[in-house]
Scaffold this motif. Structure first.
Motif, PDB file in Angstrom:
ATOM      1  N   GLU A   1     -70.142   3.420 -15.347  1.00 36.20           N
ATOM      2  CA  GLU A   1     -71.074   4.439 -14.851  1.00 36.20           C
ATOM      3  C   GLU A   1     -72.419   3.791 -14.499  1.00 36.20           C
ATOM      4  O   GLU A   1     -73.012   4.108 -13.457  1.00 36.20           O
TER       5      GLU A   1
ATOM      6  N   ARG B   1     -75.517  10.710 -12.807  1.00 34.71           N
ATOM      7  CA  ARG B   1     -74.677  10.682 -14.015  1.00 34.71           C
ATOM      8  C   ARG B   1     -73.915  11.995 -14.169  1.00 34.71           C
ATOM      9  O   ARG B   1     -72.719  12.001 -14.464  1.00 34.71           O
TER      10      ARG B   1
ATOM     11  N   LEU C   1     -71.149  12.127 -11.593  1.00 40.67           N
ATOM     12  CA  LEU C   1     -70.026  11.258 -11.951  1.00 40.67           C
ATOM     13  C   LEU C   1     -69.192  11.876 -13.070  1.00 40.67           C
ATOM     14  O   LEU C   1     -67.975  11.693 -13.113  1.00 40.67           O
ATOM     15  N   ARG C   2     -69.843  12.613 -13.941  1.00 40.29           N
ATOM     16  CA  ARG C   2     -69.149  13.260 -15.056  1.00 40.29           C
ATOM     17  C   ARG C   2     -68.582  14.623 -14.671  1.00 40.29           C
ATOM     18  O   ARG C   2     -68.015  15.318 -15.506  1.00 40.29           O
TER      19      ARG C   2
ATOM     20  N   TYR D   1     -64.544   9.471  -9.303  1.00 35.51           N
ATOM     21  CA  TYR D   1     -65.444   8.323  -9.242  1.00 35.51           C
ATOM     22  C   TYR D   1     -65.543   7.737  -7.840  1.00 35.51           C
ATOM     23  O   TYR D   1     -65.513   6.521  -7.646  1.00 35.51           O
TER      24      TYR D   1
END
Length: 173
Positions: free
Chosen positions: A49, A119, A122-123, A144
């Motif tokens: 990440e 972040r 991405l999550r 991703y």
């Protein structure tokens, strides 16, 4: 505009139609699972990440920007749902990131805020458009995958992004 796909996925493992053929993790929910005999740990997840975050920072710096515009912010879950869903990964969510999830509603984001937005994307906790009009747009999608549209070629910084361990693929428009 120049368009790129930047990811952890080695293009050598794409078939002739562009489908990725290797078994790899694609989400925070894969922590604790094995892929090709390798267990995805919290540490490995954060390590990868961070590569994406570092690539975004390089791209923003390359464009000499100090902030990006924010539009279409969409939370994937209510606050209670979110707090319940992240329990298995709570060690990866700092108090400041949790506060950001709940309270950010701006139309501009400084570099620290862009990091939090990326972040959370991405999550798969939020969806959002982050951009600088006529200069830069960064797309982060499921599995991703990250795309970049840039007013100038990223060729000068591709070696730096590659050195992070990410793959940069130019997309023909």
């Amino acid at each position: 505009m120049h368009k790129y796909r930047i990811s952890k996925y080695d293009p050598l493992f794409r078939d002739e139609t562009g489908c990725y053929q290797k078994n790899e993790w694609t989400a925070i929910s894969d922590i604790g699972k094995s892929f090709d005999g390798i267990l995805l740990t919290d540490e490995e997840y954060i390590r990868v990440e961070d590569k994406y975050i570092d690539a975004v920072k390089l791209i923003i710096k390359f464009h000499s920007l100090t902030s990006l515009s924010v539009a279409n912010l969409c939370h994937s879950f209510s606050k209670d749902e979110f707090l319940n869903l992240i329990k298995p990964y709570s060690q990866l969510y700092s108090e400041s990131l949790l506060d950001f999830y709940t309270n950010f509603n701006g139309s501009q984001a400084g570099l620290d805020e862009v990091e939090s937005l990326c972040r959370l994307q991405l999550r798969e906790d939020i969806g959002v458009d982050i951009f600088s009009p006529r200069k830069l747009k960064i797309f982060i999608g499921y599995d991703y995958l990250m795309g970049v549209k840039s007013s100038k070629s990223l060729e000068p910084i591709i070696p730096e992004i590659s050195a992070l361990g990410l793959f940069v693929e130019k997309i023909d428009l």
